[in-house]
Design an enzyme around this catalytic site. Structure first.
Site, PDB file in Angstrom:
ATOM      1  CG  HIS A 136      -2.222   0.716   0.969  1.00  9.71           C
ATOM      2  ND1 HIS A 136      -2.080   2.102   0.992  1.00  9.71           N
ATOM      3  CD2 HIS A 136      -3.431   0.260   0.792  1.00  9.71           C
ATOM      4  CE1 HIS A 136      -3.277   2.586   0.722  1.00  9.71           C
ATOM      5  NE2 HIS A 136      -4.178   1.493   0.734  1.00  9.71           N
ATOM      6  NE  ARG A 179      -2.947   7.336  -2.961  1.00 10.18           N
ATOM      7  CZ  ARG A 179      -2.834   6.602  -3.607  1.00 10.18           C
ATOM      8  NH1 ARG A 179      -2.697   6.631  -5.004  1.00 10.18           N
ATOM      9  NH2 ARG A 179      -3.325   5.050  -3.478  1.00 10.18           N
TER      10      ARG A 179
END
Ligand SMILES: Cc1cc2nc3c(=O)[nH]c(=O)nc-3n(C[C@H](O)[C@H](O)[C@H](O)COP(=O)(O)OP(=O)(O)OC[C@H]3O[C@@H](n4cnc5c(N)ncnc54)[C@H](O)[C@@H]3O)c2cc1C
Ligand SMILES: *[C@@H]1O[C@H](CO)[C@@H](O)[C@H](O)[C@H]1NC(C)=O
Ligand SMILES: *[C@@H]1O[C@H](CO)[C@@H](O)[C@H](O)[C@H]1NC(C)=O
Ligand SMILES: *[C@@H]1O[C@H](CO)[C@@H](O)[C@H](O)[C@H]1NC(C)=O
Length: 498
Positions: free
Chosen positions: A281, A304
């Site tokens: 990740h 994000r």
């Protein structure tokens, strides 16, 4: 009579007396239990995550005693941390016309990718077992166990919303673990031994017959068929991870820092596959209060995706919307900021627009001390000018130099020294290991000639072959339940001689 013979006779009569005494007290304490085929038979489950708890539940439902061995002091494994949910399709909770979702199988095959380390047919039958059983798995948890899974989200790689969690505060991993455990503890057939590490699988000829394990230094042996549910090796940074993925050696992880247990199975003939396929990740938080802790909290993708930008020493370096792999590669291309754990320091910056879209996440991170609310000037001159340029691209005044086209809910236009921003430090972390021991669709552990090893089943992240190159979000809890149930059922049949 020889002296040894006398000793033997005395020894055996004592043994018989002791055994019958133990048996008698055992039988009287068991007299309230419903009829059982045999009280002397029991199954062994290794690991108390969702795969192990499901297998144990299945055995207990069949009226069979089970010993659940767990090396940690607390049960739940990495399962207890799962936060997105469990996949199921079709289910009554999915939105839209009933039974419209027929593509779970196709999505999973596509996500597994081109790597064919086992016969295509073999992988596809594991996947179709997984997806075909998903409706039943969710309904078992909801209708049989009373777990709330009424909220459904659509995660990356899925054509429909199919990842189920509860409406309340308790994350799905914790609510499944705690509910299964509570219900197991109500049965006298269930024996949980924590702080007990399995150190060897015992074999008689070609059959597995039990385990050797160690509880606080005391070595014990248990006989019976075994369901192995010992999880993955994402937290084994210097061990299995370093062995199979030297490039990820020493990485922090969202998993607990513990050794993988796959070698206990290969010692008795199990085969491994896809061991180099590891999900990393790109954004997990560095906790400023505890920077070198190898266990990290995930920074949700939405931060994000809905407008957050990434800065390294004040400068942007990638289109944040690229794949997890590309973002990870861009971060790890430069030298790490620390070697143990091997981690980087990248700033994740959000404005109030992004905050408003994801406030429930961000409030939690701020409360945890993983993000802070501050001003642009506090991040330094370089960072402030990078944010200014990003804001211009978001407003459409310039083309983004990194090719970003979607800016989500970013709304800050004129970046001033006292403009409010939210910031946290992130680094890539190992999240999930796709590889593991090869099983059949009946959860049997297979040997080198693809024959089941008698008396041994496996379920959950310890197995490999289902997810291929990429696991879909929500499918690991599903594999725990689906193959945990199958493994429990198979071990029960074996005990009953069916
Ligand atoms: C932070 C986080 C969030 C996640 N979110 C999701 C999600 O939302 N949805 C999803 O599908 N997946 C998610 N995952 C992945 C998923 O949680 C795991 O893949 C899954 O829970 C693995 O379950 P398991 O039962 O196979 O193993 P675990 O839950 O890891 O349990 C294995 C247990 O076996 C014990 N054990 C190992 N070796 C031995 C031994 N030799 N002797 C005795 N005991 C032993 C371990 O101590 C451990 O308790 C997430 C993972 C993490 C870390
Ligand atoms: C899953 O369901 C499909 C469609 O009904 C069927 O063709 C397939 O054989 C099933 N797979 C398994 C393993 O039961
Ligand atoms: C990821 O990187 C590869 C190689 O540089 C590139 O071809 C691909 O387009 C990138 N993916 C995205 C989504 O930008
Ligand atoms: C955040 O934005 C997405 C996409 O625009 C939207 O679907 C979602 O409902 C929003 N969430 C909140 C809490 O505002």
């Amino acid at each position: 009579m020889s002296r040894t013979r006398v000793i033997k006779i005395v020894f055996y009569s004592l043994l018989i007396a002791a055994t019958s005494m133990i048996l008698r007290s055992f039988m009287s304490s068991m007299s309230k239990i419903p009829v059982q085929t045999s009280t002397s038979k029991h199954a062994i489950v290794v690991g108390s995550g969702i795969a192990g708890l499901t297998a144990a539940s299945q055995l207990v439902a069949r009226g069979l005693p089970v010993y659940l061995l767990e090396r940690s002091a607390k049960p739940g494994g990495n399962s207890i941390k799962a936060s997105s949910g469990i996949n199921g399709a079709p289910t009554k909770y999915q939105p839209g016309p009933p039974f419209s979702d027929k593509s779970f199988y196709e999505d999973t095959v596509k996500s597994a990718g081109a790597v064919i380390s086992i016969a295509r047919k073999q992988r596809e039958s594991l996947i179709s077992t997984l997806t075909n059983s998903s409706t039943d798995a969710v309904s078992w948890l909801v209708d049989n166990k009373g777990i709330d899974l009424s909220v459904v989200a659509q995660l990356g790689g899925h054509s429909f919303p199919r990842t189920h969690r509860g409406a309340g505060q308790t994350p799905p991993g914790a609510s499944i673990v705690l509910t299964l455990l509570k219900s197991l503890k109500e049965s006298p057939l269930f024996n949980l031994e924590t702080s007990c590490q399995v150190t060897k699988v015992l074999k008689d000829g070609s059959d597995v017959t039990g385990v050797q394990y160690s509880c606080d230094g005391q070595v014990k042996v248990l006989h019976g068929p075994i369901v192995f549910a010992s999880g993955g090796f994402g937290g084994d940074a210097e061990g299995m991870l370093a062995q199979y993925r030297p490039d990820l050696a020493g990485f922090p992880s969202t998993n607990d820092p513990r050794h993988g247990s796959q070698s206990l199975l290969t010692e008795v003939g199990a085969q491994l596959l896809d061991m180099d396929l590891v999900q990393v990740h790109p954004t997990s938080f560095l906790d400023p209060k505890d920077v070198s802790n190898p266990v990290k909290f995930l920074a949700a993708e939405v931060l994000r995706g809905e407008g957050g930008l990434l800065l390294r020493t004040g400068k942007r370096f990638i289109n944040e919307m690229e794949t997890r792999k590309n973002v990870t590669d861009a971060i790890t291309k430069v030298a790490a900021n620390s070697v143990s754990p091997r981690q980087w320091e990248v700033e994740l910056v959000l404005d109030e627009g992004v905050y408003n879209n994801a406030s429930s996440h961000i409030d939690f991170y701020v409360w945890k001390g993983l993000m802070r609310k501050t001003t642009a000037s506090e991040l330094g001159v370089e960072a402030q000018s990078s944010i200014e340029e990003y804001a211009k691209a978001a407003a459409g005044h310039i083309v983004d130099p990194f090719g970003r086209e979607y800016f989500g809910h970013w709304k800050l236009r004129d970046v001033l020294p006292d403009s409010v921003v939210y910031v946290g430090l992130i680094t890539p972390a190992v999240h999930f290991t796709m590889g593991g021991v090869i099983i059949s669709p009946h959860s049997e552990v297979l040997d080198a000639s693809s024959k089941p090893i008698k008396g041994l089943w496996a379920a959950g992240e310890v197995t490999g072959g289902i997810h291929g190159e990429n696991r879909l979000g929500g499918s690991s809890l599903l594999e725990c339940v689906v193959f945990g149930k199958i493994a429990g059922e198979q071990a029960a049949n074996y005990l009953e001689g069916i």
